[in-house]
Write a protein that holds these residues in place. Sequence first.
Motif, mmCIF file in Angstrom:
data_model
loop_
_atom_site.group_PDB
_atom_site.id
_atom_site.type_symbol
_atom_site.label_atom_id
_atom_site.label_comp_id
_atom_site.label_asym_id
_atom_site.label_seq_id
_atom_site.Cartn_x
_atom_site.Cartn_y
_atom_site.Cartn_z
ATOM 1 N N LEU A 19 28.971 4.456 -10.051
ATOM 2 C CA LEU A 19 28.978 5.198 -11.315
ATOM 3 C C LEU A 19 28.035 4.520 -12.315
ATOM 4 C CD1 LEU A 19 30.658 7.656 -12.588
ATOM 5 C CD2 LEU A 19 31.613 5.855 -14.015
ATOM 6 N N ALA A 20 28.006 3.201 -12.297
ATOM 7 C CA ALA A 20 27.150 2.450 -13.227
ATOM 8 C C ALA A 20 25.682 2.838 -13.054
ATOM 9 C CB ALA A 20 27.336 0.946 -13.003
ATOM 10 N N ALA A 21 25.301 3.115 -11.827
ATOM 11 C CA ALA A 21 23.905 3.460 -11.534
ATOM 12 C C ALA A 21 23.504 4.795 -12.149
ATOM 13 C CB ALA A 21 23.696 3.485 -10.017
ATOM 14 N N ARG A 22 24.483 5.580 -12.570
ATOM 15 C CA ARG A 22 24.176 6.895 -13.151
ATOM 16 C C ARG A 22 24.193 6.904 -14.680
ATOM 17 N NH1 ARG A 22 28.092 9.719 -9.257
ATOM 18 N NH2 ARG A 22 29.162 10.433 -11.130
ATOM 19 N N MET A 23 24.345 5.746 -15.307
ATOM 20 C CA MET A 23 24.463 5.688 -16.771
ATOM 21 C C MET A 23 23.096 5.656 -17.451
ATOM 22 S SD MET A 23 27.743 5.683 -17.318
ATOM 23 C CE MET A 23 27.881 6.802 -15.942
ATOM 24 N N TRP A 24 23.062 6.194 -18.652
ATOM 25 C CA TRP A 24 21.828 6.228 -19.435
ATOM 26 C C TRP A 24 21.931 5.400 -20.703
ATOM 27 C CZ3 TRP A 24 17.572 8.509 -17.515
ATOM 28 C CH2 TRP A 24 17.751 9.398 -16.453
ATOM 29 N N GLY A 25 23.130 4.991 -21.076
ATOM 30 C CA GLY A 25 23.367 4.326 -22.354
ATOM 31 C C GLY A 25 24.058 5.293 -23.300
ATOM 32 N N GLY A 26 24.951 4.768 -24.128
ATOM 33 C CA GLY A 26 25.683 5.592 -25.087
ATOM 34 C C GLY A 26 27.014 6.118 -24.558
ATOM 35 N N GLU A 27 27.317 5.826 -23.299
ATOM 36 C CA GLU A 27 28.578 6.331 -22.731
ATOM 37 C C GLU A 27 29.785 5.522 -23.225
ATOM 38 O OE1 GLU A 27 25.901 5.512 -20.889
ATOM 39 O OE2 GLU A 27 25.280 7.361 -19.882
ATOM 40 N N VAL A 28 30.897 6.234 -23.398
ATOM 41 C CA VAL A 28 32.188 5.590 -23.648
ATOM 42 C C VAL A 28 33.087 6.003 -22.488
ATOM 43 C CG1 VAL A 28 34.150 5.371 -25.201
ATOM 44 C CG2 VAL A 28 31.855 5.700 -26.146
ATOM 45 N N ILE A 29 33.496 5.021 -21.697
ATOM 46 C CA ILE A 29 34.249 5.315 -20.481
ATOM 47 C C ILE A 29 35.703 4.895 -20.683
ATOM 48 C CG2 ILE A 29 34.384 4.907 -17.997
ATOM 49 C CD1 ILE A 29 31.359 4.227 -18.109
ATOM 50 N N CYS A 30 36.594 5.872 -20.699
ATOM 51 C CA CYS A 30 38.011 5.630 -20.941
ATOM 52 C C CYS A 30 38.732 5.532 -19.604
ATOM 53 C CB CYS A 30 38.608 6.764 -21.769
ATOM 54 S SG CYS A 30 37.881 6.868 -23.401
ATOM 55 N N LEU A 31 39.416 4.404 -19.392
ATOM 56 C CA LEU A 31 40.068 4.147 -18.109
ATOM 57 C C LEU A 31 41.571 4.141 -18.321
ATOM 58 C CD1 LEU A 31 37.727 1.112 -17.533
ATOM 59 C CD2 LEU A 31 37.474 3.274 -16.331
ATOM 60 N N THR A 32 42.260 5.115 -17.741
ATOM 61 C CA THR A 32 43.709 5.173 -17.918
ATOM 62 C C THR A 32 44.407 4.948 -16.577
ATOM 63 O OG1 THR A 32 43.664 7.572 -17.676
ATOM 64 C CG2 THR A 32 43.617 6.732 -19.910
ATOM 65 N N GLY A 33 45.655 4.500 -16.664
ATOM 66 C CA GLY A 33 46.442 4.259 -15.447
ATOM 67 C C GLY A 33 47.264 3.005 -15.622
ATOM 68 N N GLU A 34 48.392 2.958 -14.902
ATOM 69 C CA GLU A 34 49.343 1.860 -15.111
ATOM 70 C C GLU A 34 48.752 0.515 -14.673
ATOM 71 O OE1 GLU A 34 52.787 2.757 -12.724
ATOM 72 O OE2 GLU A 34 51.563 3.184 -10.983
ATOM 73 N N GLY A 45 33.084 -4.082 -10.681
ATOM 74 C CA GLY A 45 31.992 -3.510 -9.887
ATOM 75 C C GLY A 45 30.938 -2.871 -10.768
ATOM 76 N N PHE A 46 31.403 -2.206 -11.811
ATOM 77 C CA PHE A 46 30.499 -1.533 -12.750
ATOM 78 C C PHE A 46 29.558 -2.560 -13.399
ATOM 79 C CE2 PHE A 46 29.182 0.323 -16.713
ATOM 80 C CZ PHE A 46 29.180 1.698 -16.531
ATOM 81 N N ILE A 47 30.123 -3.641 -13.913
ATOM 82 C CA ILE A 47 29.311 -4.649 -14.613
ATOM 83 C C ILE A 47 28.395 -5.371 -13.629
ATOM 84 C CG2 ILE A 47 29.460 -6.850 -15.890
ATOM 85 C CD1 ILE A 47 31.900 -5.584 -17.347
ATOM 86 N N ARG A 48 28.879 -5.589 -12.409
ATOM 87 C CA ARG A 48 28.058 -6.310 -11.423
ATOM 88 C C ARG A 48 26.872 -5.486 -10.935
ATOM 89 N NH1 ARG A 48 32.744 -9.635 -8.289
ATOM 90 N NH2 ARG A 48 33.005 -11.208 -9.913
ATOM 91 N N HIS A 49 26.909 -4.176 -11.184
ATOM 92 C CA HIS A 49 25.702 -3.388 -10.900
ATOM 93 C C HIS A 49 24.545 -3.904 -11.754
ATOM 94 C CE1 HIS A 49 22.964 -0.053 -10.346
ATOM 95 N NE2 HIS A 49 22.877 0.051 -11.650
ATOM 96 N N PHE A 50 24.849 -4.304 -12.981
ATOM 97 C CA PHE A 50 23.823 -4.806 -13.901
ATOM 98 C C PHE A 50 23.671 -6.322 -13.816
ATOM 99 C CE2 PHE A 50 25.509 -0.896 -15.788
ATOM 100 C CZ PHE A 50 24.347 -0.184 -16.036
#
Length: 141
Positions: A19-34, A45-50
Amino acid sequence: MTVYTTSNSDETATLGAKLAARMWGGEVICLTGELGSGKTTFVTGFIRHFLPNARVVSPTFTLVRQYAVNHAAIEHIYHLDLYRLKQRADVVHLGIEEYINSPEAIVLVEWPEKIQKFSSGKKIEISFAHAGDDQRAITVL
Ligand code: ADP
Ligand code: MG
């Protein structure tokens, strides 16, 4: 809406990187779940893409961690974990209004329920759920 099922934490981290590879900048990604549903694993994983060698730990006590990245359009990634916040707060009180819609930043938020309504042109919602043993159902809206 897309639902992914992962069978172990590596698969969840890999999904984050994809998913990180598809970002352009300016995204706000909300992560929900217990708790334990895989949000921080996904963010790692997202941060390690960069930043392949980044040590990603959830900012449980500091609320936010900033990562500087070397990318044409994206300068910073902010990882928020609002689990310990006692009351809902707004973006100004959280001190995040400067970067929440900044085109050079990506913001990832665990427990976004704790932020009072805010607007974002590029909000992505991802929910995490246990789906038996090590399986996790991850839904990208
Ligand atoms: P959260 O941030 O949602 O509380 P974490 O990512 O910190 O969750 O923790 C998830 C836990 O579940 C970790 O201990 C991880 O090893 C384990 N786990 C088992 N299977 C998976 C999976 N498919 N995806 C993500 N984590 C998994
Ligand atoms: Mg977490």
